[in-house]
Design a protein around this motif. Structure first.
Motif, PDB file in Angstrom:
ATOM      1  N   GLY A   1       0.822  -1.208   0.000  1.00  0.00           N
ATOM      2  CA  GLY A   1       0.000   0.000   0.000  1.00  0.00           C
ATOM      3  C   GLY A   1       0.853   1.254   0.000  1.00  0.00           C
ATOM      4  N   GLU A   2       2.000   1.192   0.685  1.00  0.00           N
ATOM      5  CA  GLU A   2       2.884   2.347   0.734  1.00  0.00           C
ATOM      6  C   GLU A   2       3.439   2.671  -0.653  1.00  0.00           C
ATOM      7  OE1 GLU A   2       4.624   1.849   5.295  1.00  0.00           O
ATOM      8  OE2 GLU A   2       5.682   0.911   3.610  1.00  0.00           O
ATOM      9  N   VAL A   3       3.791   1.643  -1.412  1.00  0.00           N
ATOM     10  CA  VAL A   3       4.355   1.842  -2.748  1.00  0.00           C
ATOM     11  C   VAL A   3       3.267   2.187  -3.757  1.00  0.00           C
ATOM     12  CG1 VAL A   3       5.475   0.641  -4.665  1.00  0.00           C
ATOM     13  CG2 VAL A   3       6.391   0.434  -2.358  1.00  0.00           C
ATOM     14  N   THR A   4       2.138   1.489  -3.699  1.00  0.00           N
ATOM     15  CA  THR A   4       1.053   1.728  -4.660  1.00  0.00           C
ATOM     16  C   THR A   4       0.543   3.160  -4.578  1.00  0.00           C
ATOM     17  OG1 THR A   4       0.411  -0.587  -4.374  1.00  0.00           O
ATOM     18  CG2 THR A   4      -1.150   0.837  -5.498  1.00  0.00           C
ATOM     19  N   GLY A   5       0.569   3.758  -3.400  1.00  0.00           N
ATOM     20  CA  GLY A   5       0.037   5.106  -3.218  1.00  0.00           C
ATOM     21  C   GLY A   5       1.041   6.221  -3.393  1.00  0.00           C
ATOM     22  N   LEU A   6       2.227   5.925  -3.921  1.00  0.00           N
ATOM     23  CA  LEU A   6       3.257   6.949  -4.072  1.00  0.00           C
ATOM     24  C   LEU A   6       2.898   7.976  -5.147  1.00  0.00           C
ATOM     25  CD1 LEU A   6       6.518   4.792  -4.017  1.00  0.00           C
ATOM     26  CD2 LEU A   6       5.826   6.441  -2.270  1.00  0.00           C
ATOM     27  N   LEU A   7       3.277   9.213  -4.894  1.00  0.00           N
ATOM     28  CA  LEU A   7       3.295  10.238  -5.928  1.00  0.00           C
ATOM     29  C   LEU A   7       4.594  10.100  -6.713  1.00  0.00           C
ATOM     30  CD1 LEU A   7       2.187  13.376  -3.875  1.00  0.00           C
ATOM     31  CD2 LEU A   7       0.865  12.307  -5.707  1.00  0.00           C
TER      32      LEU A   7
ATOM     33  N   PRO B   1      -0.882   5.170 -11.444  1.00  0.00           N
ATOM     34  CA  PRO B   1      -2.230   5.734 -11.629  1.00  0.00           C
ATOM     35  C   PRO B   1      -3.293   4.684 -11.903  1.00  0.00           C
ATOM     36  CG  PRO B   1      -0.834   6.160 -13.553  1.00  0.00           C
ATOM     37  CD  PRO B   1       0.065   5.630 -12.486  1.00  0.00           C
ATOM     38  N   ARG B   2      -2.895   3.484 -12.286  1.00  0.00           N
ATOM     39  CA  ARG B   2      -3.881   2.418 -12.481  1.00  0.00           C
ATOM     40  C   ARG B   2      -4.579   2.073 -11.164  1.00  0.00           C
ATOM     41  NH1 ARG B   2      -4.543  -2.008 -16.267  1.00  0.00           N
ATOM     42  NH2 ARG B   2      -2.925  -1.000 -17.491  1.00  0.00           N
ATOM     43  N   TYR B   3      -3.897   2.265 -10.059  1.00  0.00           N
ATOM     44  CA  TYR B   3      -4.434   1.856  -8.756  1.00  0.00           C
ATOM     45  C   TYR B   3      -4.739   3.026  -7.816  1.00  0.00           C
ATOM     46  CZ  TYR B   3      -2.450  -2.546 -10.369  1.00  0.00           C
ATOM     47  OH  TYR B   3      -2.143  -3.649 -11.119  1.00  0.00           O
TER      48      TYR B   3
END
Length: 406
Positions: free
Chosen positions: A301-307, A365-367
């Protein structure tokens, strides 16, 4: 409403703007307009911030949809449905359960009492003794009886009421993932013992709940996680209502707890190297995500939500910045950190930056978007067929590492 911020265009449904302030507006379904007494719900969101407005709108939509579901349900299907029908019944008479009673509302209450007394007279059919001894259950519908208990303040809170109170005051109440998980976990208690009044829940109910979960074949770890939610809800209710009773779920033991835990086998260095090599070979967004995780020890979750801006490659030490965002919270405040990039994770961060499209804000951005980070979908995508990777299926654990086999 469509809002533009630089190159980004964001659509907020059920929202309009007056000056710099955002407002919520949603039509009431035709079949429920009689209960609401209006065709549209309008609320001031008291914010000019787009992200905050989106979170509030999401919470309002979830609340309204639950209310509408209860109003469409048979009043006898659950206590929650009964209460919603009772609230609608009172609203139709111009009576609000909460808030101060003005002269107009007091008059409406008198008219309602007169109406219900006529039902009592009809029930007695001229017999004074029957009229005198009749209770509400003899001549009132369940909805009417519940409505009168609401007015008198004698309606007891049920387990579902306790959960709504818990969620209302929780710091993560607008986190859809947290709310859905907590609601599902607590619903297993209601399924086991019924939506009974909170004050009637006993230690025997707590043990019955555990027994039912075990009989369903659930692992003790799953039962403990559900119990943690139940325990938190009950503690919250006891605290908010300033009760002196103990929590019947406190210090509850689970027979055989931990004995059914399945040991997971970590990757060997050679297997991890093979996975990273495959990531470089395939070289797509999901392989970048896997490679980024493999050498950083971060949570998915930490990586998927990165800017994109959280990927810092031009400093003396390339690193990623793990911080809280409106679309993705952190497990705890202490997990905010900067993680150095090297090896496969550095390669992945570089590939993400190199392939970013003009105006792209998010690393994945897919997730991820302004409203939420869908780490569960990313996690599911990171579970390829066992034949494609060494020794079976990849899964992600709470510490962020990769392990094989389940």
């Amino acid at each position: 409403m469509q809002i533009r911020s630089g190159v980004l265009s964001i659509t907020l449904k059920y929202c309009y703007q007056r000056g710099s302030t955002h407002y919520f507006q949603r039509p009431v379904p035709r079949d429920l307009q009689a209960q609401y007494g209006k065709t549209t719900i309008k609320l001031n969101l008291h914010t000019s911030d787009i992200s905050e407005a989106a979170r509030k709108i999401g919470a309002l939509n979830r609340q309204l949809e639950k209310e509408w579901e209860s109003l469409r349900a048979d009043p006898d299907s659950s206590l929650r449905a009964t209460k919603k029908h009772a609230e609608a019944f009172l609203a139709a008479w111009g009576i609000a359960v909460s808030g101060e009673r003005d002269e107009e509302m007091e008059h409406a209450i008198e008219l309602l009492h007169d109406h219900l007394d006529k039902k009592r007279v009809a029930h007695a059919a001229g017999d004074e003794e029957v009229y005198r001894d009749a209770n509400g259950g003899d001549y009132l519908s369940k909805v009417e009886s519940t409505a009168m208990q609401m007015l008198a303040g004698t309606l007891r809170d049920s387990l579902s009421d306790a959960f709504e109170l818990y969620l209302e005051h929780h710091k993560k109440r607008d986190d859809e993932k947290f709310a859905n998980f907590s609601r599902a976990a607590f619903q297993t208690l209601i399924d086991a013992v019924g939506d009974k009044p909170v004050e009637a829940v006993s230690r025997a109910d707590a043990r019955a709940f555990v027994a039912k979960q075990q009989a369903a074949g659930l692992k003790t770890g799953t039962i403990r996680r559900r119990l943690s939610t139940v325990n938190a809800v009950m503690n919250s209710y006891i605290s908010e209502k300033e009760l002196t009773r103990t929590n019947p779920f406190e210090s509850l033991q689970i027979a055989g707890e931990g004995s059914d835990k399945k040991k997971r086998v970590p990757f060997t260095p050679d297997e991890l190297t093979a996975v990273q090599a495959k990531c470089r070979e395939v070289d797509d967004y999901i392989r970048w995500l896997i490679a980024l995780l493999s050498d950083t020890g971060t949570r998915i979750g930490e990586v998927t939500g990165l800017l994109l801006d959280d990927l810092v490659l031009d400093g003396p030490i390339p690193h990623i910045v793990i911080r809280e965002h409106p679309w993705r919270s952190l497990k705890t405040s202490f997990t905010a950190r900067e993680v150095p990039l090297l090896g496969a994770s550095l390669w992945a961060a570089q590939r993400i930056k190199e392939n970013a499209r003009p105006g792209q804000r998010f690393a994945f951005p897919r997730y991820t978007n302004e409203e939420r980070c869908n780490a569960d979908t990313a996690s599911a995508t990171c579970r390829p067929d066992g034949a494609a990777w060494p020794r079976g299926v990849i899964c992600w654990v709470s510490l962020g590492g990769m392990v094989v086999g389940e």
